[in-house]
Design an enzyme around this catalytic site. Structure first.
Site, PDB file in Angstrom:
ATOM      1  N   LYS A  22       0.832  -1.209   0.000  1.00 55.97           N
ATOM      2  CA  LYS A  22       0.000   0.000   0.000  1.00 55.97           C
ATOM      3  C   LYS A  22       0.862   1.252   0.000  1.00 55.97           C
ATOM      4  CE  LYS A  22      -1.541   1.856   3.988  1.00 55.97           C
ATOM      5  NZ  LYS A  22      -1.438   3.313   4.176  1.00 55.97           N
ATOM      6  N   ASN A  23       1.871   1.270   0.872  1.00 51.67           N
ATOM      7  CA  ASN A  23       2.661   2.491   1.022  1.00 51.67           C
ATOM      8  C   ASN A  23       3.575   2.763  -0.165  1.00 51.67           C
ATOM      9  OD1 ASN A  23       1.442   3.036   3.407  1.00 51.67           O
ATOM     10  ND2 ASN A  23       3.194   2.562   4.717  1.00 51.67           N
ATOM     11  N   ARG A  93      -4.091  10.348   4.386  1.00 54.11           N
ATOM     12  CA  ARG A  93      -2.989  11.307   4.356  1.00 54.11           C
ATOM     13  C   ARG A  93      -2.147  11.209   3.100  1.00 54.11           C
ATOM     14  NH1 ARG A  93      -1.788  14.048   8.618  1.00 54.11           N
ATOM     15  NH2 ARG A  93       0.327  14.249   7.803  1.00 54.11           N
ATOM     16  N   CYS A 117      -4.944  12.876  13.046  1.00 57.29           N
ATOM     17  CA  CYS A 117      -4.837  11.441  12.815  1.00 57.29           C
ATOM     18  C   CYS A 117      -4.707  10.760  14.168  1.00 57.29           C
ATOM     19  CB  CYS A 117      -3.603  11.194  11.967  1.00 57.29           C
ATOM     20  SG  CYS A 117      -3.167   9.494  11.796  1.00 57.29           S
ATOM     21  N   ARG A 122       0.926  14.661  12.854  1.00 56.63           N
ATOM     22  CA  ARG A 122       1.540  14.293  11.570  1.00 56.63           C
ATOM     23  C   ARG A 122       1.763  15.565  10.764  1.00 56.63           C
ATOM     24  NH1 ARG A 122      -0.723   8.703   9.398  1.00 56.63           N
ATOM     25  NH2 ARG A 122       1.236   8.796   8.266  1.00 56.63           N
ATOM     26  N   ILE A 124       3.480  18.438   8.208  1.00 53.04           N
ATOM     27  CA  ILE A 124       3.957  18.364   6.819  1.00 53.04           C
ATOM     28  C   ILE A 124       5.000  19.468   6.571  1.00 53.04           C
ATOM     29  CG2 ILE A 124       2.050  17.146   5.673  1.00 53.04           C
ATOM     30  CD1 ILE A 124       2.009  20.838   5.626  1.00 53.04           C
ATOM     31  N   ASP A 125       5.550  19.991   7.672  1.00 54.91           N
ATOM     32  CA  ASP A 125       6.512  21.091   7.531  1.00 54.91           C
ATOM     33  C   ASP A 125       7.711  20.716   6.670  1.00 54.91           C
ATOM     34  OD1 ASP A 125       6.933  19.368   9.832  1.00 54.91           O
ATOM     35  OD2 ASP A 125       8.663  20.600  10.293  1.00 54.91           O
ATOM     36  N   LEU A 126       8.161  19.460   6.749  1.00 52.01           N
ATOM     37  CA  LEU A 126       9.351  19.078   5.968  1.00 52.01           C
ATOM     38  C   LEU A 126       9.028  18.999   4.478  1.00 52.01           C
ATOM     39  CD1 LEU A 126      10.722  16.344   8.414  1.00 52.01           C
ATOM     40  CD2 LEU A 126      11.602  18.676   8.096  1.00 52.01           C
ATOM     41  N   ASP A 308       4.903   0.884  11.732  1.00 46.76           N
ATOM     42  CA  ASP A 308       3.676   0.234  11.261  1.00 46.76           C
ATOM     43  C   ASP A 308       3.537  -1.225  11.717  1.00 46.76           C
ATOM     44  OD1 ASP A 308       2.887   2.553  10.076  1.00 46.76           O
ATOM     45  OD2 ASP A 308       3.242   1.918   8.017  1.00 46.76           O
ATOM     46  N   ARG A 400      -8.602  -0.004   5.051  1.00 49.38           N
ATOM     47  CA  ARG A 400      -7.805   0.999   4.345  1.00 49.38           C
ATOM     48  C   ARG A 400      -6.474   0.403   3.897  1.00 49.38           C
ATOM     49  NH1 ARG A 400      -6.044   5.137   7.774  1.00 49.38           N
ATOM     50  NH2 ARG A 400      -4.776   5.365   5.959  1.00 49.38           N
TER      51      ARG A 400
HETATM   52  C1  UD1 Z   1       4.534   7.020   6.081  1.00 52.17           C
HETATM   53  C2  UD1 Z   1       3.629   5.831   5.923  1.00 52.17           C
HETATM   54  C3  UD1 Z   1       3.055   5.400   7.279  1.00 52.17           C
HETATM   55  C4  UD1 Z   1       4.185   5.187   8.268  1.00 52.17           C
HETATM   56  C5  UD1 Z   1       5.121   6.377   8.319  1.00 52.17           C
HETATM   57  C6  UD1 Z   1       6.363   6.150   9.162  1.00 52.17           C
HETATM   58  C7  UD1 Z   1       2.759   6.100   3.685  1.00 52.17           C
HETATM   59  C8  UD1 Z   1       1.588   6.361   2.833  1.00 52.17           C
HETATM   60  N1  UD1 Z   1       2.550   6.146   5.015  1.00 52.17           N
HETATM   61  O1  UD1 Z   1       3.729   8.086   6.591  1.00 52.17           O
HETATM   62  O2  UD1 Z   1       2.316   4.203   7.104  1.00 52.17           O
HETATM   63  O3  UD1 Z   1       3.644   4.969   9.558  1.00 52.17           O
HETATM   64  O4  UD1 Z   1       5.578   6.712   6.992  1.00 52.17           O
HETATM   65  O5  UD1 Z   1       7.100   5.070   8.655  1.00 52.17           O
HETATM   66  O6  UD1 Z   1       3.837   5.822   3.221  1.00 52.17           O
HETATM   67  N2  UD1 Z   1       7.376  14.487  10.371  1.00 52.17           N
HETATM   68  C9  UD1 Z   1       7.687  15.804  10.622  1.00 52.17           C
HETATM   69  N3  UD1 Z   1       7.469  16.721   9.623  1.00 52.17           N
HETATM   70  C10 UD1 Z   1       7.009  16.368   8.389  1.00 52.17           C
HETATM   71  C11 UD1 Z   1       6.714  15.014   8.147  1.00 52.17           C
HETATM   72  C12 UD1 Z   1       6.903  14.090   9.164  1.00 52.17           C
HETATM   73  O7  UD1 Z   1       8.140  16.145  11.705  1.00 52.17           O
HETATM   74  O8  UD1 Z   1       6.854  17.223   7.529  1.00 52.17           O
HETATM   75  C13 UD1 Z   1       7.553  13.479  11.423  1.00 52.17           C
HETATM   76  C14 UD1 Z   1       6.264  12.748  11.782  1.00 52.17           C
HETATM   77  O9  UD1 Z   1       5.542  13.435  12.761  1.00 52.17           O
HETATM   78  C15 UD1 Z   1       6.800  11.420  12.271  1.00 52.17           C
HETATM   79  C16 UD1 Z   1       8.026  11.197  11.418  1.00 52.17           C
HETATM   80  O10 UD1 Z   1       8.392  12.470  10.932  1.00 52.17           O
HETATM   81  O11 UD1 Z   1       7.187  11.530  13.614  1.00 52.17           O
HETATM   82  C17 UD1 Z   1       7.815  10.249  10.268  1.00 52.17           C
HETATM   83  O12 UD1 Z   1       6.676  10.635   9.510  1.00 52.17           O
HETATM   84  P1  UD1 Z   1       6.572  10.346   7.955  1.00 52.17           P
HETATM   85  O13 UD1 Z   1       7.669   9.444   7.521  1.00 52.17           O
HETATM   86  O14 UD1 Z   1       6.453  11.642   7.218  1.00 52.17           O
HETATM   87  O15 UD1 Z   1       5.189   9.599   7.839  1.00 52.17           O
HETATM   88  P2  UD1 Z   1       4.279   9.579   6.563  1.00 52.17           P
HETATM   89  O16 UD1 Z   1       5.126   9.754   5.358  1.00 52.17           O
HETATM   90  O17 UD1 Z   1       3.114  10.472   6.768  1.00 52.17           O
END
Ligand code: UD1
Length: 455
Positions: A22-23, A93, A117, A122, A124-126, A308, A400
């Site tokens: 899925k991912n 997401r 969530c 979660r 999205i700043d990065l 996960d 999902r």
């Molecule tokens: C993806 C996976 C999800 C998995 C997660 C972590 C998909 C569709 N989903 O989610 O199943 O649980 O990776 O392996 O692939 N973070 C920030 N800023 C950002 C983005 C993330 O601080 O802009 C933090 C998050 O809060 C978290 C960590 O980074 O603590 C990892 O998150 P991230 O890898 O981005 O998760 P997703 O990509 O949303």
């Protein structure tokens, strides 16, 4: 709404195939927006999230068609739309993965912020930091990310955050950089196999990306990308879940369509617990030959234990006498499954980002409520091991991300059925005033211990 009714105590055995990841499938589908012509993905699982993203892509001018054998074809016929609606993005997401492709290909994107969530913050700043570094003008307006750029420009950027790398953030920035002018270097990029799968798709489409699978990605931007055919990698999370289903019932199961190289940390942890794993060619066999041992483990970015599988591992360890510690450093609040497992007799104490698990001899079936995708899987595993019936409600979370999990478990001998969530469908033993008889559904080891092998 549906729920699962599980009669615990059946030792799983047999052979079952793991589906496509899925991912991986979701970012691959989103990347098709950046390409010209038709993109055909093979091995795309039939999941609610895939349907939701298909609807989102259609709203963005793509035609999405399902063929046999997990084939999904995506072709863009209208490049004018650029708004990813809240109604679709809030449900999943990964819908946010359209941001990079839309911005790079259409020069503008307006994508709903995904919102809250159950597994914790979660941000999205990065994602935004990476796209801004490529020259995008980005604002937040009325709950949407509004991004513009006439042509993105390559740069050198650091994409790490307080919890390590970001998976979908790396995907968004990588697709955008693939169509940027000049060279982009991403430091602290995610190394997950799903990111590598996306990089491989983009390279097949004409991109020039090196360093895949390492934290340093070098992307030499190209003018255009073209649709290709691509097979989705096997789902390492589904594989791990099925391995733990075998282990929690002290069963003997062979999984096919697996990529063990993507699962080293999970195999290592299960091996340390005493689970016997024999690797074949894209297959693996799980069996139990002696009592299992408690472990300490930490969920971290790849190649460590994935967050996960943290919930499923916690469920398994709840049945292993002794004290285990499960820490989640990716999503430190991802423990909503713990109180539900406690309702089934598990002994789990939360301390910060850790669950202290004191394994019990047996769990006892109960009515429990799923709170998120992987928590649902953990409850199902516990139901398989518990004495008496278990009802898992709100399994729409599970749908999902798992394609017919109950059918796969039934194929292995589990007694699990999907029924409508109605009082009449709750087994009598779980209805008010009823108490399950106290009997020991204790799984004894099949053979003598100490022949654990991992090769
Ligand atoms: C993806 C996976 C999800 C998995 C997660 C972590 C998909 C569709 N989903 O989610 O199943 O649980 O990776 O392996 O692939 N973070 C920030 N800023 C950002 C983005 C993330 O601080 O802009 C933090 C998050 O809060 C978290 C960590 O980074 O603590 C990892 O998150 P991230 O890898 O981005 O998760 P997703 O990509 O949303």
């Amino acid at each position: 709404m549906d729920m699962f009714v599980i009669q615990g105590g059946k030792r799983l055995s047999g052979r079952v195939a793991v589906g496509g990841a899925k991912n991986s499938a979701l970012p691959l589908m989103a990347a098709a927006l950046a390409a010209e012509g038709e993109t055909v993905l093979r091995g795309v699982p039939r999941l609610v999230d895939v349907d939701t993203l298909s609807a989102l892509l259609e709203s963005l001018g793509a035609r999405v068609t399902r063929g046999g054998g997990g084939e999904l074809s995506i072709s863009v016929f209208n490049e004018r739309p650029y708004i990813a609606d809240y109604e679709l993005v809030r449900r999943m997401r990964a819908g946010f993965c359209v941001l990079g492709p839309l911005l790079a290909k259409r020069g503008k994107a307006c994508v709903s912020l995904p919102g809250g969530c159950n597994i914790g913050d979660r941000p999205i700043d990065l994602h935004l930091k990476g796209l801004r570094a490529l020259g995008a003008d980005i604002r937040i307006e009325r709950g949407y990310v509004v991004a513009r750029a006439s042509r993105l420009r390559g740069t050198h950027l650091y994409l790490g955050g307080p919890f390590g790398s970001t998976v979908t953030g790396t995907c968004n920035v990588m697709v955008a950089a693939a169509l940027a002018e000049g060279i982009t270097t991403i430091e602290a990029g995610a190394c997950e196999p799903e990111v590598v799968d996306l990089g491989n798709l983009l390279n097949a489409m004409g991109a020039r990306i090196t360093g895949l699978g390492t934290p340093t990605l070098r992307i030499d931007g190209v003018e255009r990308l073209f649709g290709v055919e691509h097979s989705v990698i096997p789902d390492r999370i589904e594989a791990a879940t099925l391995m733990m289903a075998a282990a929690i019932t002290r069963g003997n199961v062979t999984l096919t369509n697996v990529c063990p190289d993507h699962m080293t940390s999970v195999l290592d942890t299960l091996n340390e617990m005493g689970v016997r794993i024999v690797l074949g060619d894209r297959s693996l066999e799980v069996s139990i030959e002696g009592p299992l041992r408690p472990v300490e483990c930490v969920a971290l970015p790849y190649p460590a234990i994935p967050t996960d599988v943290q919930a499923q591992l916690t469920a398994l360890l709840a049945t292993v006498p002794g004290m285990s510690i499960v820490t989640d450093k990716v999503f430190p609040d991802r423990f909503l499954h713990a109180p539900e497992l406690v309702r089934m007799g598990a002994r789990i104490r939360r301390e910060g980002n850790s669950a202290i698990v004191s394994g019990v001899d047996r769990l006892s079936g109960a009515c429990v409520m799923a709170s998120d995708l992987r928590a649902s899987a953990a409850l199902v595993l516990s139901g398989l091991a518990a004495h008496g019936p278990t009802v898992v409600r709100r399994i729409y979370h599970l749908d999902r991300g798992y394609e017919h999990l109950e059918l796969k478990l039934r194929q292995l001998g589990a007694d699990i059925s999907r029924v409508r969530d109605e009082p009449a469908n709750v087994p009598e033993a779980l209805q008010v005033g009823q108490h399950a008889p106290v009997a020991p559904p204790h799984f004894e080891p099949t053979v003598k211990p100490n022949r654990n092998r991992l090769r």
